[in-house]
Design a protein around this motif. Structure first.
Motif, PDB file in Angstrom:
ATOM      1  N   PRO A  36       0.817  -1.222   0.000  1.00  0.00           N
ATOM      2  CA  PRO A  36       0.000   0.000   0.000  1.00  0.00           C
ATOM      3  C   PRO A  36       0.851   1.273   0.000  1.00  0.00           C
ATOM      4  CG  PRO A  36      -0.794  -1.527   1.681  1.00  0.00           C
ATOM      5  CD  PRO A  36       0.487  -2.088   1.140  1.00  0.00           C
ATOM      6  N   THR A  37       1.963   1.247   0.712  1.00  0.00           N
ATOM      7  CA  THR A  37       2.818   2.434   0.765  1.00  0.00           C
ATOM      8  C   THR A  37       3.466   2.694  -0.581  1.00  0.00           C
ATOM      9  OG1 THR A  37       3.239   2.144   3.114  1.00  0.00           O
ATOM     10  CG2 THR A  37       4.833   3.457   1.894  1.00  0.00           C
ATOM     11  N   ARG A  38       3.928   1.661  -1.237  1.00  0.00           N
ATOM     12  CA  ARG A  38       4.551   1.843  -2.551  1.00  0.00           C
ATOM     13  C   ARG A  38       3.572   2.418  -3.568  1.00  0.00           C
ATOM     14  NH1 ARG A  38       8.027  -3.772  -3.034  1.00  0.00           N
ATOM     15  NH2 ARG A  38       9.693  -3.156  -1.591  1.00  0.00           N
ATOM     16  N   ALA A  39       2.280   2.215  -3.365  1.00  0.00           N
ATOM     17  CA  ALA A  39       1.261   2.731  -4.275  1.00  0.00           C
ATOM     18  C   ALA A  39       0.868   4.176  -3.972  1.00  0.00           C
ATOM     19  CB  ALA A  39       0.026   1.835  -4.223  1.00  0.00           C
ATOM     20  N   GLU A  40       1.336   4.724  -2.865  1.00  0.00           N
ATOM     21  CA  GLU A  40       0.960   6.084  -2.484  1.00  0.00           C
ATOM     22  C   GLU A  40       1.644   7.117  -3.365  1.00  0.00           C
ATOM     23  OE1 GLU A  40       1.100   7.183   1.702  1.00  0.00           O
ATOM     24  OE2 GLU A  40       1.148   5.045   2.182  1.00  0.00           O
ATOM     25  N   PRO A  41       0.945   8.227  -3.632  1.00  0.00           N
ATOM     26  CA  PRO A  41       1.595   9.328  -4.349  1.00  0.00           C
ATOM     27  C   PRO A  41       2.808   9.813  -3.555  1.00  0.00           C
ATOM     28  CG  PRO A  41      -0.759   9.723  -4.111  1.00  0.00           C
ATOM     29  CD  PRO A  41      -0.425   8.522  -3.272  1.00  0.00           C
ATOM     30  N   GLY A  42       3.899  10.010  -4.229  1.00  0.00           N
ATOM     31  CA  GLY A  42       5.090  10.538  -3.569  1.00  0.00           C
ATOM     32  C   GLY A  42       6.020   9.496  -3.001  1.00  0.00           C
ATOM     33  N   SER A  66       8.507  14.371  -1.213  1.00  0.00           N
ATOM     34  CA  SER A  66       8.495  15.580  -0.392  1.00  0.00           C
ATOM     35  C   SER A  66       8.111  15.235   1.042  1.00  0.00           C
ATOM     36  CB  SER A  66       7.492  16.602  -0.947  1.00  0.00           C
ATOM     37  OG  SER A  66       6.172  16.151  -0.717  1.00  0.00           O
ATOM     38  N   ALA A  67       8.402  16.177   1.939  1.00  0.00           N
ATOM     39  CA  ALA A  67       7.999  16.011   3.337  1.00  0.00           C
ATOM     40  C   ALA A  67       6.476  15.965   3.454  1.00  0.00           C
ATOM     41  CB  ALA A  67       8.579  17.146   4.177  1.00  0.00           C
ATOM     42  N   ASP A  68       5.768  16.713   2.612  1.00  0.00           N
ATOM     43  CA  ASP A  68       4.300  16.679   2.645  1.00  0.00           C
ATOM     44  C   ASP A  68       3.777  15.291   2.292  1.00  0.00           C
ATOM     45  OD1 ASP A  68       4.066  19.312   3.457  1.00  0.00           O
ATOM     46  OD2 ASP A  68       3.753  20.077   1.425  1.00  0.00           O
ATOM     47  N   ASP A  69       4.412  14.636   1.303  1.00  0.00           N
ATOM     48  CA  ASP A  69       3.994  13.275   0.952  1.00  0.00           C
ATOM     49  C   ASP A  69       4.215  12.321   2.124  1.00  0.00           C
ATOM     50  OD1 ASP A  69       3.155  13.704  -1.757  1.00  0.00           O
ATOM     51  OD2 ASP A  69       5.267  13.826  -2.327  1.00  0.00           O
ATOM     52  N   LEU A  70       5.336  12.463   2.816  1.00  0.00           N
ATOM     53  CA  LEU A  70       5.595  11.607   3.969  1.00  0.00           C
ATOM     54  C   LEU A  70       4.597  11.888   5.089  1.00  0.00           C
ATOM     55  CD1 LEU A  70       7.119   9.545   5.627  1.00  0.00           C
ATOM     56  CD2 LEU A  70       8.872  11.287   6.077  1.00  0.00           C
ATOM     57  N   ARG A  71       4.287  13.163   5.326  1.00  0.00           N
ATOM     58  CA  ARG A  71       3.290  13.484   6.355  1.00  0.00           C
ATOM     59  C   ARG A  71       1.928  12.876   6.015  1.00  0.00           C
ATOM     60  NH1 ARG A  71       6.622  17.916   7.372  1.00  0.00           N
ATOM     61  NH2 ARG A  71       5.942  19.179   5.628  1.00  0.00           N
ATOM     62  N   ALA A  72       1.541  12.919   4.733  1.00  0.00           N
ATOM     63  CA  ALA A  72       0.267  12.313   4.320  1.00  0.00           C
ATOM     64  C   ALA A  72       0.290  10.804   4.578  1.00  0.00           C
ATOM     65  CB  ALA A  72       0.001  12.613   2.841  1.00  0.00           C
ATOM     66  N   HIS A  73       1.422  10.179   4.308  1.00  0.00           N
ATOM     67  CA  HIS A  73       1.575   8.746   4.573  1.00  0.00           C
ATOM     68  C   HIS A  73       1.389   8.457   6.058  1.00  0.00           C
ATOM     69  CE1 HIS A  73       3.430   4.794   4.833  1.00  0.00           C
ATOM     70  NE2 HIS A  73       4.356   5.287   5.630  1.00  0.00           N
ATOM     71  N   LEU A  74       2.050   9.217   6.893  1.00  0.00           N
ATOM     72  CA  LEU A  74       1.987   8.977   8.339  1.00  0.00           C
ATOM     73  C   LEU A  74       0.606   9.244   8.911  1.00  0.00           C
ATOM     74  CD1 LEU A  74       5.447  10.460   9.326  1.00  0.00           C
ATOM     75  CD2 LEU A  74       4.801   8.036   9.252  1.00  0.00           C
ATOM     76  N   ALA A  75      -0.201  10.036   8.211  1.00  0.00           N
ATOM     77  CA  ALA A  75      -1.560  10.341   8.669  1.00  0.00           C
ATOM     78  C   ALA A  75      -2.560   9.240   8.295  1.00  0.00           C
ATOM     79  CB  ALA A  75      -2.019  11.672   8.084  1.00  0.00           C
ATOM     80  N   ARG A  76      -2.161   8.305   7.439  1.00  0.00           N
ATOM     81  CA  ARG A  76      -3.061   7.208   7.078  1.00  0.00           C
ATOM     82  C   ARG A  76      -3.463   6.456   8.352  1.00  0.00           C
ATOM     83  NH1 ARG A  76      -3.332   5.484   1.729  1.00  0.00           N
ATOM     84  NH2 ARG A  76      -3.739   3.394   2.508  1.00  0.00           N
ATOM     85  N   PRO A  77      -4.695   6.004   8.443  1.00  0.00           N
ATOM     86  CA  PRO A  77      -5.176   5.391   9.700  1.00  0.00           C
ATOM     87  C   PRO A  77      -4.302   4.255  10.213  1.00  0.00           C
ATOM     88  CG  PRO A  77      -7.002   5.758   8.196  1.00  0.00           C
ATOM     89  CD  PRO A  77      -5.753   6.095   7.431  1.00  0.00           C
ATOM     90  N   GLU A  78      -3.858   3.364   9.328  1.00  0.00           N
ATOM     91  CA  GLU A  78      -3.062   2.225   9.798  1.00  0.00           C
ATOM     92  C   GLU A  78      -1.697   2.658  10.327  1.00  0.00           C
ATOM     93  OE1 GLU A  78      -2.459   2.286   5.267  1.00  0.00           O
ATOM     94  OE2 GLU A  78      -4.053   2.776   6.665  1.00  0.00           O
ATOM     95  N   LEU A  79      -1.118   3.711   9.745  1.00  0.00           N
ATOM     96  CA  LEU A  79       0.174   4.198  10.228  1.00  0.00           C
ATOM     97  C   LEU A  79       0.016   4.994  11.517  1.00  0.00           C
ATOM     98  CD1 LEU A  79       2.919   3.694   8.745  1.00  0.00           C
ATOM     99  CD2 LEU A  79       0.963   3.365   7.287  1.00  0.00           C
TER     100      LEU A  79
END
Length: 106
Positions: A36-42, A66-79
């Motif tokens: 799922p992470t590899r499929a995320e934008p950024g 970008s840092a914004d992409d990483l922040r969006a990843h970390l905000a995902r419910p499972e993370l």
């Protein structure tokens, strides 16, 4: 996890040192995040490794556009859930090393 500010790509590598009785469970959980992470934008790279010198340690490497992409990843419910409950699995907190890529793919 506090993501550093800055323009451009951001990378990190980290070490997860699980409690022995939760090691297999933590490994399965971290591996469940890969596709799922590899499929995320950024997401430019997302790898999970076992330390060759200490097989009880899980090492992960991430590279984000970008840092914004990483922040969006970390905000995902499972993370976010993992971040809240990580010490249930770990004998010490995650050791994170931030990287400023000099070269990046993507």
């Amino acid at each position: 996890m506090i993501v550093p500010e800055g323009a451009g790509a951001v990378g990190l590598y980290g070490f997860a040192r699980p409690k022995p009785e939760r090691a297999e469970e933590l490994e399965r959980l971290l591996l469940s995040f890969v596709e799922p992470t590899r499929a995320e934008p950024g997401s430019l790279q997302y790898q999970v490794h076992r330390d060759a010198a200490d097989p009880g340690v899980i090492v992960f490497y991430e590279l984000w556009r970008s840092a914004d992409d990483l922040r969006a990843h970390l905000a995902r419910p499972e993370l976010a859930r993992f971040q809240r409950h990580r010490m249930d699995y770990l004998r010490e907190d995650l050791e994170i090393h931030w990287l400023t890529p000099l070269t990046a793919t993507g």
